[in-house]
Design a protein around this motif. Structure first.
Motif, mmCIF file in Angstrom:
data_model
loop_
_atom_site.group_PDB
_atom_site.id
_atom_site.type_symbol
_atom_site.label_atom_id
_atom_site.label_comp_id
_atom_site.label_asym_id
_atom_site.label_seq_id
_atom_site.Cartn_x
_atom_site.Cartn_y
_atom_site.Cartn_z
ATOM 1 N N GLN A 83 0.810 -1.217 0.000
ATOM 2 C CA GLN A 83 0.000 0.000 0.000
ATOM 3 C C GLN A 83 0.843 1.266 0.000
ATOM 4 O OE1 GLN A 83 0.581 -2.032 2.442
ATOM 5 N NE2 GLN A 83 0.204 -1.167 4.490
ATOM 6 N N TYR A 84 2.164 1.098 0.087
ATOM 7 C CA TYR A 84 3.084 2.232 0.119
ATOM 8 C C TYR A 84 3.888 2.310 -1.176
ATOM 9 C CZ TYR A 84 2.330 3.091 5.115
ATOM 10 O OH TYR A 84 1.780 3.405 6.328
ATOM 11 N N GLU A 85 4.393 3.514 -1.448
ATOM 12 C CA GLU A 85 5.300 3.738 -2.569
ATOM 13 C C GLU A 85 6.697 3.993 -2.022
ATOM 14 O OE1 GLU A 85 6.167 7.065 -6.082
ATOM 15 O OE2 GLU A 85 4.384 7.225 -4.801
ATOM 16 N N VAL A 86 7.687 3.346 -2.624
ATOM 17 C CA VAL A 86 9.069 3.514 -2.174
ATOM 18 C C VAL A 86 9.601 4.848 -2.701
ATOM 19 C CG1 VAL A 86 11.410 2.611 -2.286
ATOM 20 C CG2 VAL A 86 9.474 1.036 -2.101
ATOM 21 N N LEU A 87 10.041 5.704 -1.770
ATOM 22 C CA LEU A 87 10.576 7.010 -2.150
ATOM 23 C C LEU A 87 12.084 6.990 -2.304
ATOM 24 C CD1 LEU A 87 8.497 9.463 0.106
ATOM 25 C CD2 LEU A 87 8.064 8.776 -2.260
ATOM 26 N N SER A 88 12.762 6.268 -1.422
ATOM 27 C CA SER A 88 14.224 6.245 -1.496
ATOM 28 C C SER A 88 14.764 5.000 -0.817
ATOM 29 C CB SER A 88 14.825 7.494 -0.842
ATOM 30 O OG SER A 88 14.537 7.513 0.545
ATOM 31 N N VAL A 89 15.921 4.561 -1.299
ATOM 32 C CA VAL A 89 16.662 3.445 -0.719
ATOM 33 C C VAL A 89 18.055 3.957 -0.383
ATOM 34 C CG1 VAL A 89 17.567 1.121 -1.080
ATOM 35 C CG2 VAL A 89 15.350 1.768 -2.070
ATOM 36 N N SER A 90 18.457 3.816 0.873
ATOM 37 C CA SER A 90 19.731 4.404 1.327
ATOM 38 C C SER A 90 20.641 3.317 1.888
ATOM 39 C CB SER A 90 19.466 5.469 2.403
ATOM 40 O OG SER A 90 18.583 6.461 1.917
ATOM 41 N N PRO A 91 21.484 2.729 1.028
ATOM 42 C CA PRO A 91 22.451 1.742 1.531
ATOM 43 C C PRO A 91 23.471 2.406 2.457
ATOM 44 C CG PRO A 91 22.203 1.615 -0.860
ATOM 45 C CD PRO A 91 21.548 2.889 -0.421
ATOM 46 N N ARG A 92 24.015 1.623 3.391
ATOM 47 C CA ARG A 92 25.019 2.125 4.316
ATOM 48 C C ARG A 92 26.411 1.926 3.736
ATOM 49 N NH1 ARG A 92 22.511 2.646 9.302
ATOM 50 N NH2 ARG A 92 20.270 2.862 8.923
ATOM 51 N N ARG A 93 27.385 2.636 4.340
ATOM 52 C CA ARG A 93 28.761 2.498 3.883
ATOM 53 C C ARG A 93 29.280 1.086 4.130
ATOM 54 N NH1 ARG A 93 31.785 8.133 5.792
ATOM 55 N NH2 ARG A 93 30.563 9.555 4.459
ATOM 56 N N LYS A 94 28.911 0.533 5.294
ATOM 57 C CA LYS A 94 29.303 -0.841 5.593
ATOM 58 C C LYS A 94 28.274 -1.784 5.001
ATOM 59 C CE LYS A 94 31.772 0.278 9.887
ATOM 60 N NZ LYS A 94 31.868 0.004 11.341
ATOM 61 N N PRO A 95 28.674 -2.721 4.179
ATOM 62 C CA PRO A 95 27.704 -3.571 3.465
ATOM 63 C C PRO A 95 26.887 -4.483 4.367
ATOM 64 C CG PRO A 95 29.952 -4.374 3.140
ATOM 65 C CD PRO A 95 30.070 -3.048 3.814
ATOM 66 N N ASN A 96 27.345 -4.712 5.616
ATOM 67 C CA ASN A 96 26.606 -5.616 6.499
ATOM 68 C C ASN A 96 25.575 -4.893 7.369
ATOM 69 O OD1 ASN A 96 28.730 -4.363 7.938
ATOM 70 N ND2 ASN A 96 28.543 -5.891 9.571
ATOM 71 N N LEU A 97 25.410 -3.573 7.181
ATOM 72 C CA LEU A 97 24.407 -2.836 7.934
ATOM 73 C C LEU A 97 23.088 -2.804 7.172
ATOM 74 C CD1 LEU A 97 26.378 0.234 9.346
ATOM 75 C CD2 LEU A 97 25.777 -1.896 10.499
ATOM 76 N N ALA A 98 22.003 -2.713 7.935
ATOM 77 C CA ALA A 98 20.679 -2.685 7.324
ATOM 78 C C ALA A 98 20.521 -1.458 6.435
ATOM 79 C CB ALA A 98 19.609 -2.695 8.404
ATOM 80 N N VAL A 99 19.741 -1.612 5.383
ATOM 81 C CA VAL A 99 19.480 -0.528 4.439
ATOM 82 C C VAL A 99 18.218 0.213 4.856
ATOM 83 C CG1 VAL A 99 18.931 0.030 2.040
ATOM 84 C CG2 VAL A 99 20.611 -1.747 2.559
ATOM 85 N N GLU A 100 18.287 1.553 4.862
ATOM 86 C CA GLU A 100 17.125 2.360 5.247
ATOM 87 C C GLU A 100 16.293 2.678 4.009
ATOM 88 O OE1 GLU A 100 16.433 6.846 6.885
ATOM 89 O OE2 GLU A 100 17.927 5.625 7.931
ATOM 90 N N ILE A 101 15.002 2.394 4.084
ATOM 91 C CA ILE A 101 14.092 2.637 2.962
ATOM 92 C C ILE A 101 12.938 3.507 3.439
ATOM 93 C CG2 ILE A 101 12.546 1.579 1.271
ATOM 94 C CD1 ILE A 101 14.300 -0.841 1.211
ATOM 95 N N LEU A 102 12.679 4.578 2.708
ATOM 96 C CA LEU A 102 11.602 5.518 3.011
ATOM 97 C C LEU A 102 10.420 5.223 2.105
ATOM 98 C CD1 LEU A 102 10.588 8.124 4.451
ATOM 99 C CD2 LEU A 102 11.649 9.424 2.601
#
Length: 318
Positions: A83-102
């Motif tokens: 029901q949501y639209e993805v606005l942005s995907v923000s990968p972290r500098r360290k590849p093993n950290l979770a990715v923040e998605i708005l």
């Protein structure tokens, strides 16, 4: 007897002292709730960095064989929240950290953390605790309504400075009489104890309150301070070293929340951050006993047809 001699020996007899007393009284009444809220929120924000670290937990991610691309993570988020639209995907500098998605649905936005290897939703990007810290910062800095709240805070800081300076001046009882005002006689009756607490705590905390007032003005209205800095300490040629005035202003901003030193400094700022609350409470009690209660009693006596009740006697030392 000239003014200076009267002020040093019998300040209660001077008109200036009477005027300053009224300024202090009504400024304190006007700022009562404001000082209470700023003291509580400001004291909590002394530990802002510690609180932010405490509530900014990162979920543990097990490294997988394949790191998902931005498109794959977008698809995973879309499946999790159709029901949501993805606005942005923000990968972290360290590849093993979770990715923040708005994501957004109508006017509502959410921020989620996703496993960069499996695409699984692993929780909120902003925890409720961290969100509470952000709310507290917005409240203390801008009264939740920038930029108007910042300007209101600036006026509040000016009035707090006025309250502090007027209190410091009316504190002076005259030569030979000031030493008893530095301590508290805990065996005194309730009214005298309250009066002694207000005077002693006011004296020992005046430097901190004045610092908070002036630094609060600077943080809300930095332009006059910067202009004064440029006038008194103009830039002379190119230099990587900050000017003395720049260092003073930087220290002033840091001192507002005690952001130097370590835990001992924070504890000192915490203790003195609570004292303005005690001063407002003791000041209100003095006003209640000396003004409000006698006035209410007289009005009640008049309305009930009884005789007028004489006003309460002045507090000790005034």
């Amino acid at each position: 007897m000239n003014f200076w001699r009267r002020w040093t020996q019998y300040p209660q007899s001077t008109t200036l002292r009477k005027v300053l007393f009224q300024v202090h009284l009504w400024t304190g009444i006007a700022l009562g709730v404001y000082v209470l809220l700023m003291s509580v929120s400001g004291t909590a924000l002394v530990y802002r960095i510690d609180l932010a670290r405490r509530f900014s937990r990162e979920p543990a991610i097990v490294v997988g064989p394949h790191h998902l691309t931005v498109d794959e993570l977008t698809a995973a988020a879309q499946r999790a929240y159709p029901q949501y639209e993805v606005l942005s995907v923000s990968p972290r500098r360290k590849p093993n950290l979770a990715v923040e998605i708005l994501l957004q649905s109508g006017q509502k936005k959410i921020e989620r953390l996703f496993n960069p290897f499996t695409g699984a939703d692993v929780g909120e990007a902003v925890t409720p605790g961290f969100r509470a810290v952000q709310w507290l910062v917005s409240f203390h800095d801008d009264l939740l309504n920038p930029p108007v709240g910042r300007e209101v805070n600036g006026v509040g800081a000016m009035l707090t400075t006025l309250l502090c300076l007027s209190g410091a001046l009316i504190w002076w009882p005259g030569s030979g009489k000031w030493r008893p005002r530095l301590t508290v006689d805990w065996k005194a009756n309730r009214n005298k104890l309250n009066w002694a607490l207000h005077n002693a705590l006011g004296f020992w905390s005046v430097g901190f309150v004045l610092m908070w007032g002036i630094s609060g003005i600077y943080l809300c209205f930095p332009e006059p301070f910067n202009a004064l800095s440029d006038f008194l300490d103009p830039v002379r040629g190119f230099s990587r070293q900050p000017r003395v005035s720049d260092r003073i202003l930087f220290w002033l901003a840091q001192a507002h929340f005690g952001r130097f030193g370590g835990l001992p400094i924070k504890l000192v700022w915490t203790v003195f951050g609570i004292l303005p609350i005690v001063l407002m409470v003791t000041g209100f009690l003095m006003w209640w006993h000396r003004v409000l209660r006698p006035t209410l009693r007289r009005d009640l006596a008049v309305r009930s047809g009884g005789s007028r009740i004489k006003g309460a006697e002045p507090e000790a030392g005034d």
